[in-house]
Design a protein around this motif. Structure first.
Motif, short mmCIF file in Angstrom:
data_model
loop_
_atom_site.label_atom_id
_atom_site.label_comp_id
_atom_site.label_asym_id
_atom_site.label_seq_id
_atom_site.Cartn_x
_atom_site.Cartn_y
_atom_site.Cartn_z
N VAL A 1 -5.68 4.15 14.94
CA VAL A 1 -4.34 4.34 15.29
C VAL A 1 -3.74 2.87 15.11
N TYR A 2 -2.98 2.24 13.79
CA TYR A 2 -2.37 1.11 14.25
C TYR A 2 -0.94 1.35 14.05
N THR A 3 -0.21 1.23 15.56
CA THR A 3 1.46 1.54 15.29
C THR A 3 1.92 0.28 14.32
N TYR A 4 3.27 0.25 14.26
CA TYR A 4 3.93 -0.63 13.77
C TYR A 4 5.08 0.03 13.46
N GLY A 5 6.32 -1.78 13.73
CA GLY A 5 8.04 -1.18 12.97
C GLY A 5 8.32 -0.40 14.13
N ASP A 6 9.93 -0.32 14.41
CA ASP A 6 10.27 0.60 15.96
C ASP A 6 11.05 1.39 14.34
N VAL B 1 -11.42 5.93 5.02
CA VAL B 1 -9.89 6.06 4.24
C VAL B 1 -9.05 5.37 5.13
N VAL B 2 -8.32 4.85 4.96
CA VAL B 2 -6.65 4.16 5.24
C VAL B 2 -5.62 4.83 5.09
N VAL B 3 -4.64 5.59 6.07
CA VAL B 3 -3.53 6.40 5.71
C VAL B 3 -2.47 5.57 5.96
N PHE B 4 -1.63 4.68 5.69
CA PHE B 4 -0.24 3.83 5.59
C PHE B 4 1.21 4.27 5.20
N ALA B 5 1.72 5.67 6.51
CA ALA B 5 2.63 6.79 6.37
C ALA B 5 3.76 6.11 7.65
N GLY B 6 4.85 6.92 7.17
CA GLY B 6 5.63 6.78 8.85
C GLY B 6 5.34 7.51 9.46
N PHE C 1 12.69 0.75 11.59
CA PHE C 1 12.33 -0.15 9.44
C PHE C 1 11.29 1.17 8.82
N SER C 2 10.99 1.95 7.86
CA SER C 2 10.68 2.58 7.16
C SER C 2 10.84 2.67 6.01
N PRO C 3 9.11 2.61 5.81
CA PRO C 3 8.39 1.86 4.60
C PRO C 3 9.60 2.93 3.36
N THR C 4 9.74 2.40 1.96
CA THR C 4 9.70 2.95 1.27
C THR C 4 8.95 4.15 0.03
N THR C 5 7.69 3.42 -0.01
CA THR C 5 6.06 4.07 -0.24
C THR C 5 5.26 4.04 0.32
N HIS C 6 4.41 5.26 0.96
CA HIS C 6 3.21 5.39 1.89
C HIS C 6 2.27 5.01 0.31
N PHE C 7 0.95 4.87 1.27
CA PHE C 7 -0.12 4.59 0.63
C PHE C 7 -1.58 5.63 1.67
N THR C 8 -2.64 5.94 0.59
CA THR C 8 -3.71 6.05 1.12
C THR C 8 -4.68 5.37 0.07
N ILE C 9 -5.47 4.54 1.11
CA ILE C 9 -6.99 4.04 0.77
C ILE C 9 -8.08 4.09 0.38
N ILE C 10 -8.85 4.53 -0.81
CA ILE C 10 -9.87 5.79 -0.13
C ILE C 10 -11.24 5.34 -0.87
N ASP D 1 -3.95 -5.84 2.23
CA ASP D 1 -3.10 -7.21 2.73
C ASP D 1 -2.43 -6.29 3.63
N MET D 2 -1.31 -5.66 3.32
CA MET D 2 -0.75 -4.64 4.43
C MET D 2 -1.40 -4.41 5.38
N PHE D 3 -2.60 -3.86 5.40
CA PHE D 3 -2.96 -2.66 6.29
C PHE D 3 -3.49 -3.93 7.40
#
Length: 195
Positions: A120-125, A73-78, A128-137, A183-185
């Motif tokens: 754990v992978y971190t991004y941005g400062d 599972v990949v979770v792209f969150a804030g 930057f706050s993504p408009t959407t969050h996603f989870t790849i299952i 690709d974003m991941f």
């Protein structure tokens, strides 16, 4: 699909079956049943493709359910603000190496999650706050899915809309949305020096 049922229905209505009394009633009955099924299927498909709507608590319960499922599972969150109770935190910790978190570098529990074996992978400062969050299952499998969440605040009642799609779906658009999320991941992994 629906247009073909209309065509069959019309063909049956305008065909003359006066010489066969059984076909005179059977064919129109089959045509009507086929039309009803087609209409039902179209409505069902439409509602199935609509995003699910959750309040904050129901969205956390939803996240807990999909993250706990078998597979990667990949979770792209804030900032992981939704990790606000021991149940969801335990689900994340239990997932260990099968969980990949892409979060802001200021998110909470990062050291604890890393020590538990979570990737754990971190991004941005903070700008930057993504408009959407996603989870790849179940990433990388034939039954891979993607859940995209957006937060809408209408009338000060925060709602989360979740749109689920499958990579193996015949819908070309949905398949490529999954590819864009992957690709974003991969981009976040490269930013973190992981290939």
């Amino acid at each position: 699909m629906l247009y073909s049922h209309y065509a069959i229905f019309l063909a049956f209505i305008f065909t003359d079956y006066e010489n066969d009394p059984v076909l005179k009633w059977l064919i129109p009955a089959v045509a009507i049943a086929s039309l009803v099924f087609a209409l039902f299927w179209e409505v069902h498909t439409y509602w199935k493709q609509q995003p699910k709507k959750y309040n904050r608590q129901k969205n956390i319960e939803y996240m807990n359910r999909i993250i706990s499922k078998e597979g990667r599972v990949v979770v792209f969150a804030g900032n992981l603000s939704w990790v606000d109770n021991e149940t969801i935190k335990k689900t994340l910790l239990d997932k260990k190496g099968d969980l990949h978190l892409c979060v802001k570098h200021t998110a909470k529990y990062l050291d604890e999650f890393k020590n538990a074996g979570i990737h754990v992978y971190t991004y941005g400062d903070n700008d930057f706050s993504p408009t959407t969050h996603f989870t790849i299952i179940r990433q990388g499998t034939t039954n891979e899915k993607l859940a995209i969440t957006s937060i809408l605040d209408t009338d000060n009642k925060e709602k989360r809309h979740v749109y689920e799609i499958s990579k193996d779906d015949k819908n070309f658009k949905d398949k490529w949305i999954v590819y864009a999320a992957e690709d974003m991941f991969e981009l976040v992994k490269i930013i973190n020096g992981v290939r």
